[in-house]
Structure formats: C-alpha cells, structure tokens
Scaffold this active site. Sequence first.
Site, PDB file in Angstrom:
ATOM      1  N   ALA A 110       3.225 -11.899   3.046  1.00  0.00           N
ATOM      2  CA  ALA A 110       3.848 -13.224   3.038  1.00  0.00           C
ATOM      3  C   ALA A 110       3.001 -14.239   3.812  1.00  0.00           C
ATOM      4  CB  ALA A 110       5.241 -13.108   3.641  1.00  0.00           C
TER       5      ALA A 110
ATOM      6  N   ASN B 178      13.859  -6.039  16.322  1.00  0.00           N
ATOM      7  CA  ASN B 178      13.404  -5.297  15.133  1.00  0.00           C
ATOM      8  C   ASN B 178      13.905  -3.854  15.041  1.00  0.00           C
ATOM      9  OD1 ASN B 178      11.984  -7.736  15.170  1.00  0.00           O
ATOM     10  ND2 ASN B 178      10.288  -6.880  14.034  1.00  0.00           N
TER      11      ASN B 178
ATOM     12  N   ASN C 199       1.826  -9.392  13.909  1.00  0.00           N
ATOM     13  CA  ASN C 199       2.960  -9.095  14.793  1.00  0.00           C
ATOM     14  C   ASN C 199       2.517  -8.176  15.923  1.00  0.00           C
ATOM     15  OD1 ASN C 199       5.218 -10.388  13.902  1.00  0.00           O
ATOM     16  ND2 ASN C 199       5.906  -8.715  12.579  1.00  0.00           N
TER      17      ASN C 199
ATOM     18  N   LYS D 171       6.532 -13.578  22.265  1.00  0.00           N
ATOM     19  CA  LYS D 171       6.968 -13.230  20.900  1.00  0.00           C
ATOM     20  C   LYS D 171       7.304 -11.731  20.844  1.00  0.00           C
ATOM     21  CE  LYS D 171       7.156 -13.788  16.274  1.00  0.00           C
ATOM     22  NZ  LYS D 171       6.163 -13.253  15.358  1.00  0.00           N
TER      23      LYS D 171
ATOM     24  N   ASN E  37      10.686  -9.536  19.379  1.00  0.00           N
ATOM     25  CA  ASN E  37      10.647  -8.413  18.431  1.00  0.00           C
ATOM     26  C   ASN E  37      11.142  -7.111  19.061  1.00  0.00           C
ATOM     27  OD1 ASN E  37       7.726  -9.992  17.267  1.00  0.00           O
ATOM     28  ND2 ASN E  37       9.573  -9.785  16.057  1.00  0.00           N
TER      29      ASN E  37
HETATM   30  O1  KPL Z   1       9.650 -11.889  13.844  1.00  0.00           O
HETATM   31  C1  KPL Z   1      10.674 -11.422  13.411  1.00  0.00           C
HETATM   32  C2  KPL Z   1      10.546 -10.243  12.507  1.00  0.00           C
HETATM   33  O2  KPL Z   1      11.415 -10.015  11.684  1.00  0.00           O
HETATM   34  O3  KPL Z   1       9.521  -9.552  12.650  1.00  0.00           O
HETATM   35  C3  KPL Z   1      12.015 -11.966  13.822  1.00  0.00           C
HETATM   36  C4  KPL Z   1      11.813 -13.046  14.873  1.00  0.00           C
HETATM   37  C5  KPL Z   1      12.857 -10.874  14.376  1.00  0.00           C
HETATM   38  C6  KPL Z   1      12.707 -12.664  12.694  1.00  0.00           C
HETATM   39  O4  KPL Z   1      13.198 -11.816  11.726  1.00  0.00           O
END
Ligand code: KPL
Length: 309
Positions: free
Chosen positions: A10, A193, A103, A185, A189
């Site tokens: 994405a 998550n 991430n 950040k 997570n």
């Molecule tokens: O970054 C996110 C993810 O899903 O990895 C959040 C902030 C939890 C948003 O869904």
Amino acid sequence: MKIVIVGPGAMGCLFAAFLSKGKEEIWLLDKDKERAAKIKQQGVIVEGISGNYKAQVKATSDAREIENTDLIIICVKSYDTKRAILDVKPLISDNTSILTLQNGVGNIEIIAEAAGSEKVVGGVTNLGATLIDAGCVKHAGRGETVIGRIDGKIPAKMRLIREIFNNAGLETRISRDIKGLLWSKLIINVGINALTVITRLNNGKLIEFEGTRRILKDAVLEAIRIAKRKRIKLIYDDPLAKVEAVCEATASNVSSMLQDVLKKRRTEIDFINGVIVRQAQELRIPTPVNSVLVDLVKTIESSYNLAVD
Ligand code: KPL
C-alpha cells in the site's frame, strides 16, 4: 532524480503514485515478476481521498534493468529488509541514499550494516493506505512524513528529498531525532497490533473491553520504561493516552498485523513487540506482557494450518 521504490504494498504504491506527478524518474521494484509486469502495463491505480487516478510508473522485478539510483525507498515488510537490500545492491553508488518507510524498529540498522550508515535515512509516515489489489491502492488518510538521519545530520541530499516529496504533495519535514519518532510510533504499534491479532478486533474495540484495555496499558508501560532507560525521547507527553487516542482515531481499522494474519502471512512482530522484549533482556528489565504477546503471535503465525475454524 532517479527514485526506486522497493515493495509495491500500500505505502510503496502510494508513494510511487504521488512521486510520479513530478519530473523524477520513478521505478517500482517488485520481487514478484508477474505483478511487476502488471504494474508496468497498467500503472498504479489510486482511489480515495486524493481522487481516483492512474499513475504511470516504471516497474520491474530485475534491479539490473534500473542501474544507478539517487534514492531507494524501502517499503517491504521489515522481515524482508535484508533480502531487499541484497536485491538493490547493484543500484547503490556513492551518491545513493536509502530511505526506510517501514513499520517497527530495526530496519535502519539492517540497512546500515549492508550499505553503510551514511547512506541511510529513517522515516515515519502517517499517511493511511490500503492495498486493494496488485498495483491498486486506496488512499485512506492524510498525514505528514518525517525523515531524518540517526546521527541527526541534515545533508543537502536530505533537503532535496524533502523538497521533492513536498512538491509531489507528500507533506514532509526533517527531524534531527528520528529515533525518538520511530520509537514513538513503535509504542503505538506495541499497544495495538498484537492485541488485534489475538482478539481479531478492530483497533477501536481494544479500548472498549476492560481486559484488552488493561493489557494494552501494561504493554505500553513496559515499552515506555525501556525507551526511558535507553534515553529515547518520545514525542508524546502521555504516550499511553496517545495510543488510546490512536485506537479511537483508527477505530474501524484492521491493523496491519491483523491483515497479515487474516492472509495467513508472516507478521512484523519481531520488529514491534519483539524489539521491546530483546532490548529488555539486554537491560535485564522484565517485560512479561510483551513476552506473552510475542509468544502468542508467533504461535498464531506458525500454526495457520492447525488452527480450528
Ligand atoms: O500503524 C498501524 C498499523 O496497523 O500497523 C496502526 C496505527 C495501528 C493503525 O492501524
């Protein structure tokens, strides 16, 4: 500038589409040959809040087709970073910068080890996007992108990247403390998550139940403790309140980790809660909640074929 985006998920597709609006040469590098051919032929299709349009980008599965590159943007899943860097090795010259927009925490270090720390730029993006199909992305949320080097230096190349991103409509600024941003950040997570995977709930539901609210809080407090001990400056005065606010703001989201599990894929747990557990072990600080979250998510992702429906 020649820009190669590695990974047509994405975020990779959305960045490729935005950047293709300028005069830069934009390539998407995809390990999947068929998908690369499809994107090469159809372009990247965008729908959502920035409108519905098709962006023409170059795409390939063979890095040798691209040659010397000014900027490589890594958008693959964190567990694929090592392989992605090996793939782009032929494109890296003295003038190449490598920006990670992934991430979790740990990607900067992996890229630095393979390509040299002076080439690496860290990044955090708050854009929201969902992949609908190969090369087809829904732009779901606006937000700034922040970039910076781990040593806090701001070379001319980084200002140029910022300028190109802003000109393309990607609101971007430079930070001298990218580590603080990445950890801020990370903490979001860490709280959300893994818990969404275990409960199969949308982000918003986690704070509606007493049990998940408590586990979220404990996981986040453990992570804050580790950040403090490592003298990492989080950008939020009250990180727990921020995580709860993100749950509310993204209430109907299926977290990225839950999306992975629903597709029976590997997750990024090692780069999220796993970071807290590993750092805690080094510091000899107990993080029982994050350990349990890691163990459960790892069990889930290793047992897709065994799970009872
Ligand atoms: O970054 C996110 C993810 O899903 O990895 C959040 C902030 C939890 C948003 O869904």
